[in-house]
Structure formats: structure tokens, C-alpha cells
Design an enzyme around this catalytic site. Structure first.
Site, PDB file in Angstrom:
ATOM      1  N   SER A 119      17.919 -50.072 -85.566  1.00  8.93           N
ATOM      2  CA  SER A 119      17.168 -49.875 -86.797  1.00  8.93           C
ATOM      3  C   SER A 119      18.035 -48.987 -87.692  1.00  8.93           C
ATOM      4  O   SER A 119      18.396 -47.878 -87.298  1.00  8.93           O
ATOM      5  CB  SER A 119      15.825 -49.210 -86.507  1.00  8.93           C
ATOM      6  OG  SER A 119      15.093 -49.138 -87.703  1.00  8.93           O
ATOM      7  N   GLU A 178      22.490 -44.476 -88.044  1.00  7.53           N
ATOM      8  CA  GLU A 178      22.370 -43.549 -89.172  1.00  7.53           C
ATOM      9  C   GLU A 178      23.669 -42.849 -89.479  1.00  7.53           C
ATOM     10  O   GLU A 178      23.720 -41.987 -90.357  1.00  7.53           O
ATOM     11  CB  GLU A 178      21.319 -42.476 -88.853  1.00  7.53           C
ATOM     12  CG  GLU A 178      19.942 -43.045 -88.588  1.00  7.53           C
ATOM     13  CD  GLU A 178      18.976 -41.965 -88.144  1.00  7.53           C
ATOM     14  OE1 GLU A 178      18.212 -41.494 -88.993  1.00  7.53           O
ATOM     15  OE2 GLU A 178      19.005 -41.603 -86.962  1.00  7.53           O
ATOM     16  N   ARG A 235       9.071 -65.883-126.296  1.00 13.12           N
ATOM     17  CA  ARG A 235       9.699 -65.386-125.064  1.00 13.12           C
ATOM     18  C   ARG A 235       8.618 -65.372-123.987  1.00 13.12           C
ATOM     19  O   ARG A 235       7.419 -65.461-124.294  1.00 13.12           O
ATOM     20  CB  ARG A 235      10.269 -63.982-125.273  1.00 13.12           C
ATOM     21  CG  ARG A 235       9.215 -62.989-125.641  1.00 13.12           C
ATOM     22  CD  ARG A 235       9.776 -61.643-126.009  1.00 13.12           C
ATOM     23  NE  ARG A 235       8.702 -60.853-126.583  1.00 13.12           N
ATOM     24  CZ  ARG A 235       8.865 -59.787-127.344  1.00 13.12           C
ATOM     25  NH1 ARG A 235      10.059 -59.390-127.667  1.00 13.12           N
ATOM     26  NH2 ARG A 235       7.836 -59.118-127.809  1.00 13.12           N
ATOM     27  N   GLY A 280      18.752 -46.473 -90.202  1.00  9.49           N
ATOM     28  CA  GLY A 280      18.086 -45.362 -90.893  1.00  9.49           C
ATOM     29  C   GLY A 280      18.900 -45.081 -92.146  1.00  9.49           C
ATOM     30  O   GLY A 280      19.783 -44.222 -92.160  1.00  9.49           O
ATOM     31  N   THR A 281      18.601 -45.817 -93.187  1.00  9.07           N
ATOM     32  CA  THR A 281      19.471 -45.765 -94.376  1.00  9.07           C
ATOM     33  C   THR A 281      19.314 -44.476 -95.178  1.00  9.07           C
ATOM     34  O   THR A 281      20.131 -44.206 -96.051  1.00  9.07           O
ATOM     35  CB  THR A 281      19.229 -46.996 -95.277  1.00  9.07           C
ATOM     36  OG1 THR A 281      17.824 -47.155 -95.442  1.00  9.07           O
ATOM     37  CG2 THR A 281      19.841 -48.242 -94.652  1.00  9.07           C
ATOM     38  N   ASN A 282      18.280 -43.673 -94.865  1.00  6.38           N
ATOM     39  CA  ASN A 282      18.217 -42.362 -95.527  1.00  6.38           C
ATOM     40  C   ASN A 282      19.383 -41.505 -95.044  1.00  6.38           C
ATOM     41  O   ASN A 282      20.170 -40.980 -95.825  1.00  6.38           O
ATOM     42  CB  ASN A 282      16.913 -41.630 -95.197  1.00  6.38           C
ATOM     43  CG  ASN A 282      15.688 -42.409 -95.618  1.00  6.38           C
ATOM     44  OD1 ASN A 282      15.750 -43.208 -96.548  1.00  6.38           O
ATOM     45  ND2 ASN A 282      14.580 -42.187 -94.941  1.00  6.38           N
ATOM     46  N   ASP A 283      19.468 -41.382 -93.714  1.00 10.02           N
ATOM     47  CA  ASP A 283      20.566 -40.592 -93.163  1.00 10.02           C
ATOM     48  C   ASP A 283      21.904 -41.298 -93.339  1.00 10.02           C
ATOM     49  O   ASP A 283      22.922 -40.645 -93.568  1.00 10.02           O
ATOM     50  CB  ASP A 283      20.303 -40.290 -91.677  1.00 10.02           C
ATOM     51  CG  ASP A 283      19.447 -39.042 -91.524  1.00 10.02           C
ATOM     52  OD1 ASP A 283      19.778 -38.036 -92.176  1.00 10.02           O
ATOM     53  OD2 ASP A 283      18.450 -39.074 -90.786  1.00 10.02           O
ATOM     54  N   ARG A 339      10.124 -43.563 -82.179  1.00  3.28           N
ATOM     55  CA  ARG A 339      11.393 -42.838 -82.186  1.00  3.28           C
ATOM     56  C   ARG A 339      11.234 -41.511 -81.440  1.00  3.28           C
ATOM     57  O   ARG A 339      10.286 -40.762 -81.707  1.00  3.28           O
ATOM     58  CB  ARG A 339      11.834 -42.567 -83.625  1.00  3.28           C
ATOM     59  CG  ARG A 339      13.133 -41.786 -83.674  1.00  3.28           C
ATOM     60  CD  ARG A 339      13.621 -41.602 -85.070  1.00  3.28           C
ATOM     61  NE  ARG A 339      12.812 -40.650 -85.815  1.00  3.28           N
ATOM     62  CZ  ARG A 339      12.994 -40.384 -87.116  1.00  3.28           C
ATOM     63  NH1 ARG A 339      13.917 -41.041 -87.796  1.00  3.28           N
ATOM     64  NH2 ARG A 339      12.234 -39.497 -87.720  1.00  3.28           N
ATOM     65  N   ARG A 354       7.534 -41.903 -86.517  1.00  6.42           N
ATOM     66  CA  ARG A 354       8.254 -40.626 -86.426  1.00  6.42           C
ATOM     67  C   ARG A 354       7.419 -39.675 -85.594  1.00  6.42           C
ATOM     68  O   ARG A 354       6.450 -39.096 -86.091  1.00  6.42           O
ATOM     69  CB  ARG A 354       8.472 -40.045 -87.827  1.00  6.42           C
ATOM     70  CG  ARG A 354       9.427 -40.836 -88.715  1.00  6.42           C
ATOM     71  CD  ARG A 354       9.492 -40.187 -90.087  1.00  6.42           C
ATOM     72  NE  ARG A 354      10.609 -40.632 -90.885  1.00  6.42           N
ATOM     73  CZ  ARG A 354      10.523 -41.488 -91.917  1.00  6.42           C
ATOM     74  NH1 ARG A 354       9.361 -42.012 -92.245  1.00  6.42           N
ATOM     75  NH2 ARG A 354      11.596 -41.807 -92.617  1.00  6.42           N
ATOM     76  N   HIS A 378      10.832 -34.394 -97.973  1.00  2.64           N
ATOM     77  CA  HIS A 378       9.655 -34.427 -97.100  1.00  2.64           C
ATOM     78  C   HIS A 378       8.423 -34.859 -97.879  1.00  2.64           C
ATOM     79  O   HIS A 378       7.699 -35.771 -97.486  1.00  2.64           O
ATOM     80  CB  HIS A 378       9.444 -33.032 -96.485  1.00  2.64           C
ATOM     81  CG  HIS A 378       8.234 -32.955 -95.610  1.00  2.64           C
ATOM     82  ND1 HIS A 378       7.011 -32.547 -96.080  1.00  2.64           N
ATOM     83  CD2 HIS A 378       8.051 -33.292 -94.316  1.00  2.64           C
ATOM     84  CE1 HIS A 378       6.134 -32.605 -95.092  1.00  2.64           C
ATOM     85  NE2 HIS A 378       6.740 -33.053 -94.018  1.00  2.64           N
ATOM     86  N   GLY A 412      10.933 -53.811-129.895  1.00  2.46           N
ATOM     87  CA  GLY A 412      10.839 -52.723-130.866  1.00  2.46           C
ATOM     88  C   GLY A 412      11.920 -51.671-130.737  1.00  2.46           C
ATOM     89  O   GLY A 412      11.898 -50.674-131.451  1.00  2.46           O
TER      90      GLY A 412
HETATM   91  C1  PEP Z   1      16.476 -42.578 -91.993  1.00  5.73           C
HETATM   92  O1  PEP Z   1      17.271 -41.673 -91.828  1.00  5.73           O
HETATM   93  O2  PEP Z   1      16.658 -43.538 -92.754  1.00  5.73           O
HETATM   94  C2  PEP Z   1      15.196 -42.567 -91.264  1.00  5.73           C
HETATM   95  C3  PEP Z   1      14.357 -43.567 -91.357  1.00  5.73           C
HETATM   96  O3  PEP Z   1      14.901 -41.448 -90.559  1.00  5.73           O
HETATM   97  P1  PEP Z   1      14.334 -40.109 -91.238  1.00  5.73           P
HETATM   98  O4  PEP Z   1      14.029 -40.424 -92.658  1.00  5.73           O
HETATM   99  O5  PEP Z   1      13.148 -39.741 -90.466  1.00  5.73           O
HETATM  100  O6  PEP Z   1      15.485 -39.186 -91.055  1.00  5.73           O
HETATM  101 MG    MG Z   2      17.047 -40.351 -90.108  1.00  9.94          MG
END
Ligand code: PEP
Ligand code: MG
Length: 904
Positions: free
Chosen positions: A795, A776, A362, A797-800, A641, A586, A478, A113
């Protein structure tokens, strides 16, 4: 010489009944979904009205050239048009027996659509006579012509559809009738004239010189002009705002373009032996094996979807007088389609004077529940194997099964939108503080905690509230991380909310709404929608089908799946969802509530004795935490950790203290109290840093305050020893965060090993506790071989690692500038949600170098990307042994990991 590119493809039969189709179902990138499957249906002998498809690439070439046709393409289209006329034995625009065609969009990915369609093309003031003569049905003829003018004007010329609907309403009022179907041939003929007049009044002749006659735009009588303009309009609809938005939402590539299908018209509105309908080969809501859909007698396609007339259920079709044969044939077609496509199909059909035609098929969209059920049934029926069944369920869809949702039947207006940070829906009263949420929960009231951003302090309120709403912060803020960990719905970064927590009100920018404490709101963490008032929620049923599919997925996947959890309840939940260990605990989340005072005392006192006392207290409490965690995960690895965040996160903010001091002064509080507060503020201030994310955190804390890691390692080892003595099999591992230099891990590992050895000796048990690090920082990935010499595991830490590689603040980027990057196509994805290729490259390098230096090294990913299916696809190819995600995403990660293995 330029290579000849084929841009137009025939489908259907020739005049002798031979199939002359040039495409097939595998050509979706070229023919679009509709064109490819029309070709496929023609190839397997189903009744498809003949036509041709103009490729998606032509659409993009036309658009990229600034709406200019590539050379020669219009000629090719006319060759195919002439060929089509020959095949069906009719000519477009013929005053005696005209061929009418539909011009429909059809992109490679289904965009229902979103783009345009024109029906009954080829009618003009002459060919209308031919249509009436052939059908002996003037009413049908005039109705077709007025529909064509109406659709053409609206879709191709962009005129407001209401202009025409109003004219119809005026006509009905004049005639004293209620329904369109009560209008006579004469009425419709008059409407055709009226519509042409509306056209001339509203189309700018300067913009369409081809249509201008004596300075006025005239409805085009030349079918070739009609056809050209209609195709251009369908091309153009690829970029209409709703299509663009749909693509954005569904992550569809903007460069695919749409195909255009020009197809012989068949009519479902030629009397009571004609009908039109839409159907699914199985129930798309619950997956039951039953034909599912609706039809309307004597109607055209848009009548069914527009809901202006009441439809009948598809099961009744074969019992409807005059439609019995076609109804039976349709049911046979359902079976043929499923046997051919091996999937649940969605179908559009038309019956013209008793004869069935297939207009589209489809793969049918379905709910998560239906997806699981259909996949399992089809495996049992021998239509698909287990590997295919596992690929039939979208991992993201599983969220639907694990969280409450807005009731699909509920109607509501969206007040504002934020980031869809943690799935599920919540309804509750607005509260502005953790304490208010806790108090309300004690009184049995449901709340939504509304904050600028949450802090570790808000944890109790976050647990007590039904959902969390913040005006600030991104998907790894957070609030988002904690909410996902808890499985609580969360919308974050809703920047239309101007929160005044002191006044207990929220001004919602762009509206005249002001929310007060106690007002009821609803939020949907799966979409980011925030709604004023209570939306009805439903808890979808969990069926055994989910278990079945996940157990098949487990047999296929190569990546392990662990969970990020930091309390025994979450650990247990993760285990129930199939987690094979804890990839990240954590520990800072264990320093909240009453314990915060102890860590605060530690931070704010230089006295070594006081500090030692604080550490001793914390150590006892930590040991208790670990006992619970290790028990819940008995026999499976639990990566703990060491303390990671900047310490000032445990302190009050200097700004809040400053405000408090001002209040105290205003109210004439005793001078010594004010002085004490001020002293506290100065102390707190001394801990603040300009760049806390690059500051005293991670392993640097352990270097500066060695008593902290010693205490934590002692607690870990002590808990393990105690459980071992009880006959359990705890498998803790110690993780050192934010390492950049091999010297950091070398020295901290030595300290940890010493403490473990001490505890083992004291307790008289053997303790083999692995010690590893988080990767990280880009430097750590680049020198992974050197770090791996001191690590049992990595490990990522792909956020950092995303933050430090891109230089994007994980707390601010999503609110401040990422939306602009996404809108301007500078980035395809939010890199905090789906791992960026550059970051993935560092993960790959880290795994390769690390494993080359230390073949026993185990590598995992514990950033938020560990629970994202698209990221899991990438990780499966580049070296990690497992991913770790919040407990609620474990099922999804198991499925995505299996799909990743199959994709390899
Ligand atoms: C990160 O950095 O990917 C991680 C898992 O640690 P945090 O999010 O606690 O910094
Ligand atoms: Mg981190």
C-alpha cells in the site's frame, strides 16, 4: 524558411450567404471556447453575425515578446477585416453606413467575466452620422457612441469607470430624470463631448503618442487605431489580476492565452422589437428540463448581467409583442444546440429588429445536483450514453452533495483564509480546547475548535465541534487528515490567526478583529474561508441520481475503491458509500481517550512486568476494536496497520510541562510534586527526537518493542477467529509500515505469522491472514522486487512517500514555502494534494517491480492522494489495483476512477 502559422480564422457567411467559416468546436485550444463555438454554430446554420478570431497562440506570442506583435500578424488581421467588410457590405468608419464590431476575449477554458470586451468599435465623429442616418434613430446613435467611449476608456485605457458614471449622474440630475433611458439624443450627444473631455484629461499623451495632438491625448478617431488598441487590451486582460486569480483557483494553465473575436455588432437596443438575453437549455440549478434564462427588451448585453434593469424570464419571450417569431426561433435553436452538442448549453443572444442572432454558446456550468440530473435525463433521451453521462459530473462537485454548505444567497465578508482542508461548512462558537468543545456539545452548543494545530489528544473535541480551524499545518496535517476522515469541515494553516489559547483570544493579523472564546464564527472547508459571525448553512438534498451515476461508474472503472477508517462507524459509512474494503486502518487512533494512559505507562516504564501488563490491557481493547471493524466490513478486506507514529506523540509536550512547572513554582506547589513533574518532563524529553518523522516510527517501533506488534497481531487474529466461529467472514490483513529494507519485513512477517499460527491453534480455526507493507520510502519503491518476495500486498503511503521523496516536511511545507513555489510557478500543484510526477514514478516502479517478482501482489494507494481525482487519473495508468480514501471521498473516487478508465 519559417513555417506559415495560421493565426486568424473567419466565421459566418459571405455576401452570397455561403458559409466561409474556417474553424469548428474542436479548435478550442486555438480559437478559444467562444471562437470555436461561434464557428460551430455558423457551421450548423445558426444565425451568427460574421467575424473573425485571432488565435490564443498569438496572444501568448505577443505577451512573451513583451507586448510586441509577431511579424505580419497585423497585416493578416487587416486582410480579415477587409474581407469582413466585403462580406457584410459595410466599411468600418464609413461616414454613411459604418460597420461596427465587437472585440471580445475568449479563452480555451471558460473564464466568465474575467477578461475584457469592447463593443460598438468603429464609431467616431463622422461614422456616428452614418449610424444615425441608417437607423433613423439619433438617440440610439448617440447612446452607442457614448457607450463606446466609456467602454474603450475603461477597458482599453484603464480609466476609472466612475468618471463616466458620475458624468451620467450629473446629466440626469441636470435633466431631472431618474433612468439612463430617460436621457434624450441631445443629452447623449452632450455626454459624448463630455466623455471625450474626460478622456483627454485622464490619458497620458506620453504613454500614447499615437493619440497625442498638441500635447493632449485625444479620443482616437481612426478605427484602425481603435481596433489595434482594443485587441491589445484584450490580449493584456489575460494577465489582469482577476484573470490570474481565477486561473489559479480553477487550475487553468497560464500559458493558454485568450483568443480575440472581432465580430459584426448587432444591436438589442434598437427599440421594442429588439432585445438581448442569456439562457440555458435546461435549469442549471436543479437540472430540470426547461428553458432557463432572462432577457431585456431594448437593451445591450451588459444591461442584462449588470442587473440595473429588471429582466423577464425567457419563457415570456415568445409571447412578447414584436418578439414572437424570434422567441419561437430561439426555442428551436435550444433544441438544435442540445441535439448537436449533446449537452446542456448556455447561450447569449440578441434580437435586432425582430431578427435573432446567436452571440455565444458554451457548455453550461451547473450544480452537482443538476449535473447528475441532466446526465441521467440525457441518457434516457438517447442524447448520450452511460459512459458519457459518467464523464458529465465532476468528481469534486460531489462534495457539494455530501456536506452542509454556506447558503449561496448569504452575504458575508471573509475574515481570513486558510487551506481548504476538509469540505463542508460549519458555524459555531470559538473554543480553544478539546474539553471546551466537549462541554459545549454536552450543553447543546455548537462550536468551532480553534487550535494552533491539533494533536491526537484533541480527537474528542474534534468530534464534538462542528468544524476545526488551525493556524498551522497543511492538507495532510493531523487536523486535516482526521477531519476528512470524520467528514468534518476543516480549515487549516490559516496563518493570519495568532492564537493565545491561555488568554483565550485570537488576533487576526491584517484586521482589527480579536476573537474571544464564545464568539460566533463560520468556516467553509471547501474554500478555506473563515467568516466572523454565523453564515446560513444549507444541507443539499441527496437524490437517487447520485446512486444511479455511481452504479454506472462502478460498471466502468477498473480501479478498486477502499476507505481509510479506524472505527466501526466510519467503516459502516464507507461501506454505505460503496467502499470495497478498508485500505488503511490507522491503529494509533485506537490508543486515545482512556487508553492513552496505558500506552503512556508503557512508554514511561522500563519495568518489563509493568510493560507486559500494559500490553495485555491494550490487546484486549484492540481486539474489541477489530471485532467492530471486521463486522462492519464482513466479507471485505480490512488492512490493519501496525502502530506507526513516533511514541512521543502519545506523551505531553515537554514545552507544556515546562510551562506547567513554572506555574507550579510560581504558585508555591509542594516540592515533591514539582520534582515528580520535572522527572516526568525529563522522561518525556528523553523520547523527543530532532527529526521525529525520520525517527523511531513505523516498523522501527516493532523492531525495538516487539511486544507491541505481537499484541496487535494477536488482537487481529483473535477477533477474526471469534467472528469466524460466529459464522462471519472476516478478511483482516496486516500491514507493516515504513519499511525500507527487505530484512525488516522478513523478520516482522515471520513474527506475525508465528502469532497468527498460535491463535489459530488456540482457537481451533483456520486463519489465512495476508501480510503486506506500506511503501513510503523511496528505497522501498526502488527495491520493490526484493520486498515483494515477503509481501502479499503493497500500500503506497503517498503522504510519507511525498515527504521522503521531495524532502518536504508534510507538517510545515504548506505553511512555510509551498505558497511561494505555487505563486512563482515552480510547482503547478501542491504535491501533498495532487501526486507529484516524481512520486508517481516511484509508485509505478514499485508496482512494476513488485508485481514482476510476485504476480499475486495486490497494490493500493492509501495516502491522501487516493481521494484526489487528478491523482486517481495518474494512478489508473501506472499500476495500483485500488485507491483508498476517507469515507466521504469514496463516492468521488468511484466516479473519478470510472473517468480515469474512460480516459485510458
Ligand atoms: C501515508 O504516509 O501516506 C499514510 C497513509 O500514512 P500516514 O498518513 O498515517 O503517515
Ligand atoms: Mg505514513
Amino acid at each position: 524558411m519559417t513555417e506559415e502559422v495560421k493565426r486568424v480564422f473567419a466565421f459566418g457567411k459571405d455576401a452570397n450567404g455561403n458559409n466561409v467559416t474556417e474553424g469548428n468546436t474542436n479548435m478550442k485550444p486555438v480559437l478559444g471556447g467562444k471562437g470555436a463555438n461561434l464557428a460551430e454554430m455558423a457551421n450548423i446554420g445558426l444565425p451568427v453575425p460574421p467575424g473573425f478570431t485571432i488565435s490564443c497562440q498569438t496572444c501568448m506570442e505577443y505577451a512573451n515578446a513583451g507586448n510586441v506583435w509577431p511579424e505580419g500578424v497585423l497585416d493578416t488581421i487587416h486582410q480579415y477585416r477587409e474581407d469582413l467588410e466585403q462580406r457584410v457590405g459595410k466599411k468600418i468608419g464609413d461616414p454613411k453606413d459604418p460597420l461596427l464590431v465587437s472585440v471580445r476575449s475568449g479563452a480555451p477554458m471558460s473564464m466568465p467575466g474575467m477578461m475584457d470586451t469592447v463593443l460598438n468599435l468603429g464609431l467616431n465623429d463622422e461614422s456616428i452620422n452614418g449610424l444615425i442616418a441608417q437607423t433613423q434613430n439619433p438617440r440610439f446613435g448617440w447612446d452607442s457612441y457614448r457607450r463606446f467611449i466609456q467602454m474603450f476608456s475603461n477597458v482599453v485605457m484603464g480609466l476609472d469607470g466612475d468618471l463616466f458614471e458620475n458624468a451620467i449622474n450629473v446629466k440626469k440630475a441636470q435633466r431631472g430624470v431618474k433612468d439612463d433611458t430617460d436621457l434624450t439624443a441631445q443629452d447623449l450627444q452632450e455626454l459624448v463631448e463630455e466623455f471625450k473631455r474626460i478622456f483627454s484629461e485622464n490619458v497620458d499623451p506620453d504613454q500614447y503618442p499615437d493619440l497625442a495632438r498638441e500635447g493632449v491625448a485625444v479620443f482616437p478617431q481612426d478605427p484602425m487605431i481603435q481596433l489595434k488598441l482594443a485587441i491589445e487590451a484584450v490580449f493584456g486582460s489575460w494577465d489582469n489580476p482577476r484573470a490570474v486569480l481565477y486561473r489559479k483557483k480553477n487550475k487553468i494553465d497560464d500559458n493558454m492565452g485568450t483568443a480575440v473575436n472581432v465580430q459584426t455588432m448587432v444591436f438589442g437596443n434598437m427599440g421594442d422589437t429588439s432585445a438581448t438575453g442569456v439562457a440555458f437549455t435546461r435549469n442549471p440549478a436543479n437540472g430540470d428540463k426547461e428553458f432557463y434564462g432572462d432577457y431585456l427588451v431594448n437593451a445591450q448585453g451588459e444591461d442584462v448581467v449588470s442587473g440595473i434593469r429588471n429582466t423577464s424570464p425567457i419563457a415570456e419571450l415568445k409571447h412578447t409583442p414584436g418578439l414572437e417569431e424570434a422567441g419561437k426561433e430561439l426555442e428551436e435553436v435550444f433544441v438544435i444546440l442540445e441535439n448537436h452538442f449533446h449537452d446542456m448549453m448556455d447561450i447569449e443572444f440578441t434580437i435586432m429588429q425582430g431578427k435573432l442572432y446567436m452571440l455565444q454558446t458554451r457548455v453550461g456550468k451547473r450544480t452537482a445536483q443538476a449535473a447528475l440530473h441532466i446526465a441521467i435525463d440525457m441518457e434516457k433521451e438517447g442524447l448520450i450514453d452511460k459512459k458519457t453521462a459518467v464523464q458529465r459530473v465532476e468528481p469534486e462537485q460531489l462534495d457539494q452533495l455530501l456536506h452542509p454548505q454556506f447558503d449561496k444567497n448569504a452575504t458575508y465578508d471573509v475574515l481570513c483564509k486558510g487551506l481548504n482542508a476538509s469540505p463542508g461548512a460549519a458555524v459555531g462558537e470559538v473554543v480553544f480546547s478539546s474539553e471546551a468543545a466537549v462541554k459545549a456539545a454536552e450543553e447543546g452548543r455548537k462550536t468551532v475548535l480553534v487550535r494552533w494545530e491539533t494533536t491526537p489528544d484533541d480527537l474528542a473535541g474534534m468530534i464534538a465541534a462542528e468544524g476545526i480551524l488551525t493556524s498551522h499545518g497543511g492538507k495532510t496535517s493531523h487536523a486535516a487528515v482526521i477531519a476528512r476522515g470524520m467528514g468534518a469541515p476543516c480549515v487549516c494553516g490559516a496563518d493570519a490567526l495568532h492564537i493565545d489559547a491561555d488568554k483565550k483570544e485570537v488576533i487576526v493579523a491584517g484586521t482589527d478583529v480579536v476573537l474571544h472564546e464564545g464568539d460566533m464564527i463560520s468556516l467553509d472547508g471547501s474554500t478555506g474561508d473563515v467568516v466572523l459571525g454565523a453564515v446560513d448553512l444549507v444541507l443539499p438534498e441527496l437524490t437517487g441520481d447520485l446512486d444511479t451515476i455511481l452504479s454506472w461508474a462502478d460498471d466502468i472503472r477498473e480501479l478498486g475503491v477502499r476507505a481509510n477508517a479506524d472505527n466501526p462507524e466510519d467503516a459502516q459509512l464507507a461501506r454505505d458509500f460503496g467502499a470495497e474494503g478498508i485500505g488503511l486502518c490507522r491503529t494509533e487512533h485506537m490508543f486515545l481517550g482512556d487508553r492513552k494512559q496505558i500506552i503512556q505507562k508503557f512508554i514511561l516504564n522500563d519495568d518489563e512486568e509493568i510493560r507486559a501488563d500494559c500490553v495485555a490491557q491494550l490487546g484486549e481493547l484492540q481486539k474489541g476494536d477489530f471485532l467492530g471493524m471486521f463486522k462492519a466490513m464482513d466479507g471485505l478486506p480490512v488492512i490493519v496497520r501496525l502502530l506507526d507514529p513516533p511514541l512521543h506523540e502519545f506523551l505531553e509536550s515537554p514545552r507544556a510541562l515546562d510551562v506547567e512547572i513554572a506555574h507550579m513554582e510560581e504558585q508555591g506547589a509542594p516540592a515533591e510534586e514539582i520534582a515528580a513533574k520535572r522527572h516526568l518532563m525529563e522522561q518525556v524529553d528523553s523520547w523527543s527526537e530532532a527529526n521525529p518523522m525520520l525517527g523511531l516510527r513505523g516498523c522501527r517501533l516493532s523492531i525495538v518493542f516487539p511486544q507491541l506488534p505481537k499484541m496487535q497481531v494477536r488482537a487481529i487474529a483473535g477477533a477474526a477467529a471469534e467472528l469466524k466461529k460466529q459464522g462471519l467472514n472476516p478478511q483482516p490483513e496486516i500491514m507493516i509500515p515504513l519499511v525500507a529494507f527487505e530484512s525488516e519485513i522478513e523478520t516482522l512477517r515471520a513474527t506475525a505469522e508465528e502469532v497468527v499460527a498460535e491463535v489459530a491453534k488456540e482457537e481451533g480455526v483456520e486463519l489465512n491472514i495476508k501480510i503486506g507493507t506500506m511503501i513510503e520510502l523511496p528505497r522501498a519503491a526502488v527495491i520493490a522486487d526484493k520486498i515483494a518476495a515477503h509481501a502479499d500486498f503493497f500500500s503506497f503511503g503517498t503522504n510519507d512517500l511525498t515527504q521522503t521523496t521531495l524532502g518536504f516536511s508534510r507538517d510545515d511545507a504548506e505553511a512555510k514555502f509551498l505558497p511561494a513555489y505555487l505563486e512563482q510557478h515552480l510547482l503547478k500543484r501542491n504535491p501533498f494534494a495532487t501526486v507529484d510526477d516524481g512520486v508517481a514514478e516511484l509508485v509505478k516502479m514499485g508496482c512494476e517491480k513488485g508485481k514482476a517478482a510476485n504476480p499475486a501482489l495486490v497494490c493500493g494507494v492509501c495516502g491522501e492522494h487516493g481521494g484526489d481525482p487528478e491523482s486517481i487519473m495518474k494512478f489508473a495508468k501506472i499500476g495500483p489495483d485500488y485507491v483508498s480514501c476517507s469515507p466521504y471521498r469514496v463516492p468521488l473516487a468511484r466516479l473519478a476512477a470510472a473517468q480515469a478508465a474512460l480516459a485510458k
